[in-house]
Design an enzyme around this catalytic site. Structure first.
Site, PDB file in Angstrom:
ATOM      1  N   ILE A   1      34.257  16.820  36.627  1.00  0.00           N
ATOM      2  CA  ILE A   1      34.749  15.531  37.118  1.00  0.00           C
ATOM      3  C   ILE A   1      33.642  14.654  37.675  1.00  0.00           C
ATOM      4  CG2 ILE A   1      37.147  16.171  37.579  1.00  0.00           C
ATOM      5  CD1 ILE A   1      36.349  16.777  40.471  1.00  0.00           C
TER       6      ILE A   1
ATOM      7  N   GLU B   1      28.995  14.193  38.279  1.00  0.00           N
ATOM      8  CA  GLU B   1      27.635  14.685  38.091  1.00  0.00           C
ATOM      9  C   GLU B   1      26.829  14.191  39.284  1.00  0.00           C
ATOM     10  OE1 GLU B   1      26.364  16.172  34.862  1.00  0.00           O
ATOM     11  OE2 GLU B   1      24.939  16.805  36.405  1.00  0.00           O
ATOM     12  N   GLY B   2      26.288  15.113  40.050  1.00  0.00           N
ATOM     13  CA  GLY B   2      25.497  14.703  41.211  1.00  0.00           C
ATOM     14  C   GLY B   2      24.023  14.879  40.945  1.00  0.00           C
ATOM     15  N   GLU B   3      23.251  14.552  41.950  1.00  0.00           N
ATOM     16  CA  GLU B   3      21.804  14.665  41.809  1.00  0.00           C
ATOM     17  C   GLU B   3      21.384  16.126  41.627  1.00  0.00           C
ATOM     18  OE1 GLU B   3      19.847  12.851  45.142  1.00  0.00           O
ATOM     19  OE2 GLU B   3      17.915  13.693  44.487  1.00  0.00           O
ATOM     20  N   PHE B   4      22.101  17.027  42.291  1.00  0.00           N
ATOM     21  CA  PHE B   4      21.680  18.424  42.271  1.00  0.00           C
ATOM     22  C   PHE B   4      22.555  19.332  41.433  1.00  0.00           C
ATOM     23  CE2 PHE B   4      20.208  16.630  46.319  1.00  0.00           C
ATOM     24  CZ  PHE B   4      18.851  16.802  46.145  1.00  0.00           C
ATOM     25  N   GLY B   5      23.596  18.786  40.840  1.00  0.00           N
ATOM     26  CA  GLY B   5      24.445  19.647  40.032  1.00  0.00           C
ATOM     27  C   GLY B   5      25.738  18.971  39.642  1.00  0.00           C
TER      28      GLY B   5
ATOM     29  N   ARG C   1      29.495   5.300  47.028  1.00  0.00           N
ATOM     30  CA  ARG C   1      29.480   6.412  46.060  1.00  0.00           C
ATOM     31  C   ARG C   1      29.596   7.768  46.753  1.00  0.00           C
ATOM     32  NH1 ARG C   1      24.602   4.177  46.499  1.00  0.00           N
ATOM     33  NH2 ARG C   1      23.092   5.439  47.625  1.00  0.00           N
ATOM     34  N   ASN C   2      29.273   7.819  48.046  1.00  0.00           N
ATOM     35  CA  ASN C   2      29.371   9.073  48.797  1.00  0.00           C
ATOM     36  C   ASN C   2      30.595   9.136  49.699  1.00  0.00           C
ATOM     37  OD1 ASN C   2      27.183  10.432  47.730  1.00  0.00           O
ATOM     38  ND2 ASN C   2      25.744   9.379  49.087  1.00  0.00           N
TER      39      ASN C   2
ATOM     40  N   VAL D   1      29.922  18.609  39.121  1.00  0.00           N
ATOM     41  CA  VAL D   1      31.104  18.881  39.934  1.00  0.00           C
ATOM     42  C   VAL D   1      32.298  19.127  39.007  1.00  0.00           C
ATOM     43  CG1 VAL D   1      32.629  18.003  41.750  1.00  0.00           C
ATOM     44  CG2 VAL D   1      30.195  17.374  41.751  1.00  0.00           C
TER      45      VAL D   1
ATOM     46  N   ASP E   1      22.540   8.784  53.778  1.00  0.00           N
ATOM     47  CA  ASP E   1      22.871   8.307  52.434  1.00  0.00           C
ATOM     48  C   ASP E   1      24.319   7.827  52.387  1.00  0.00           C
ATOM     49  OD1 ASP E   1      22.536   7.691  49.785  1.00  0.00           O
ATOM     50  OD2 ASP E   1      22.626   9.755  49.064  1.00  0.00           O
TER      51      ASP E   1
ATOM     52  N   LYS F   1      31.088  22.274  43.287  1.00  0.00           N
ATOM     53  CA  LYS F   1      29.780  21.738  42.910  1.00  0.00           C
ATOM     54  C   LYS F   1      28.890  22.933  42.609  1.00  0.00           C
ATOM     55  CE  LYS F   1      27.358  18.138  44.963  1.00  0.00           C
ATOM     56  NZ  LYS F   1      26.591  17.508  46.032  1.00  0.00           N
TER      57      LYS F   1
ATOM     58  N   ASP G   1      28.923  14.647  51.270  1.00  0.00           N
ATOM     59  CA  ASP G   1      27.467  14.822  51.209  1.00  0.00           C
ATOM     60  C   ASP G   1      26.760  14.785  52.555  1.00  0.00           C
ATOM     61  OD1 ASP G   1      27.259  15.330  48.605  1.00  0.00           O
ATOM     62  OD2 ASP G   1      26.470  13.390  48.008  1.00  0.00           O
TER      63      ASP G   1
END
Ligand code: ADP
Length: 355
Positions: A113, A115-119, A228-229, A121, A224, A134, A242
């Site tokens: 569902i 896509e984050g910076e580190f992986g 978006r967060n 979801v 941050d 995640k 986050d």
């Protein structure tokens, strides 16, 4: 190096620890005691995997240590006893003792569902409960995140996305409550003025403010905060996400990676982050909310934004934004952090606006 040597006392074959490399910060070194000496193995990070000999590769340090506890291959002795950090329990042990380590066999993964910076979801189900998962694959990042999730276990608030637990499996799975309506930016953009009225917008603003007031009370800085967060639940409550994870890579603050349009001038210039720099970002987030998810400083380049904002330029009021809400944005964007209100003050003002 000397520190690791003095820590691995009394010398005992197989006593080991993993430390950060001094010559290559960010890399790790495995130190093992053998015959009264300490042997150091540099852990090489390559293609998302870890290795000490370029032959045997591992997804994370835990897998690596597990392997060398069983096999003597290319290492002087099997690892027998981890030298625990004095005073602090290891993150894994702490999570397991407090019941935050979940069972992989009880998890069903669904579609991706996000896509984050580190992986990536995924949607999922854990013991009948709908969850978000995640997955941080295979690397040193997972180790730092594990440390950070111990912070998250202590934070519970109706306006923070709730951590349900973690699973150590091919990296790290972070399980949180499922926020079915996705991130606030997308939520507002895809619906717009015709569907969402200004009362609902104020609700979102207040939700986020309360979540941030809680973080402020815990003396935690988000760094941050942006639409978006912020995620939206099935019953349309906005929650901050986050948090706690954002400080992971703060060891080497990477100026190039800062979200310029959301970052306070003192953070951009002097890398000074505080609750008051979060307040600046909150002002930008208010602007995002009342423009139904527009990109801040439309048509301006990042370089322009940096320069103009430093000179005192500020965005105009969004169309049909209540004047009192725009005044709040301007307070959040005071050049001097000390002149910006705290989140409690902001909450009071928003509540007044709603009554
Ligand atoms: P980033 O690393 O960029 O901050 P995340 O990895 O937190 O992003 O999330 C990426 C995207 O995945 C989000 O924008 C959101 O759409 C989706 N997502 C993240 N967490 C959840 C959740 N708990 N419930 C529903 N969707 C989520």
């Amino acid at each position: 190096v000397c520190k690791a040597v003095s820590k691995l006392q009394p010398a005992e074959d197989g006593l080991f620890l993993v430390r950060e490399s001094i010559r290559h910060p960010g890399d790790y070194v495995l130190c093992v005691s053998f015959s009264g000496e300490v042997i150091h193995y540099r852990v090489i990070y390559q293609n998302n995997k870890l290795t000490i000999n370029l032959k045997q590769y591992f997804y994370n340090l835990i897998d690596m240590i597990e392997f060398y506890s069983r096999c003597k291959e290319s290492i002087v002795t099997t690892l027998t006893k981890p030298k625990k950090k004095q005073g602090t329990k290891s993150a894994e042990l702490e999570l397991s003792k407090t019941g935050w380590l979940l069972d992989i066999t009880k998890l069903t993964l669904g579609e991706q569902i996000g896509e984050g910076e580190f992986g990536a979801v995924y949607r999922g189900e854990y013991m009948g409960q709908k969850v978000a998962v995640k997955i941080i694959k295979c690397d040193v990042t997972a180790q730092s995140f594990l440390q950070e999730t111990t912070v998250m276990t202590k934070l519970q608030h109706k306006n923070l996305v709730r951590l349900l637990g973690v699973i150590l499996h091919k990296g790290l799975h972070i399980i949180t409550e499922l926020m079915t309506k996705g991130n606030l930016g997308n939520f507002l953009r895809t619906r717009g003025r015709s569907v969402i009225n200004s009362v609902q917008l104020l609700h979102f603003a207040l939700n986020v403010c309360e979540g941030m007031e809680y973080l402020e009370s815990k003396k935690l800085v988000h760094r941050d905060l942006a639409a978006r967060n912020v995620l939206v639940s099935d019953d349309s409550v906005a929650k901050v996400s986050d948090f706690g994870l954002t400080k992971v890579d703060s060891k080497e603050p990477d100026k190039a990676k800062l979200p310029v349009k959301w970052t306070a001038p003192e953070s951009l210039k002097k890398e000074k982050f505080s609750t008051k720099s979060d307040v600046w970002s909150y002002g930008i987030l208010l602007w995002e909310i009342f423009t139904y998810g527009r990109q801040p400083y439309p048509k301006m380049s990042l370089k322009e934004v940096k320069e103009k904002v430093e000179e005192g330029y500020r965005m105009e009021s969004p169309e049909s934004c209540p004047p009192n809400v725009y005044s709040l944005m301007r307070l959040c964007w005071e050049q001097d952090p000390r002149r910006r209100p705290g989140f409690s003050k902001l909450r009071e003002k928003l509540e007044q606006e709603m009554s």
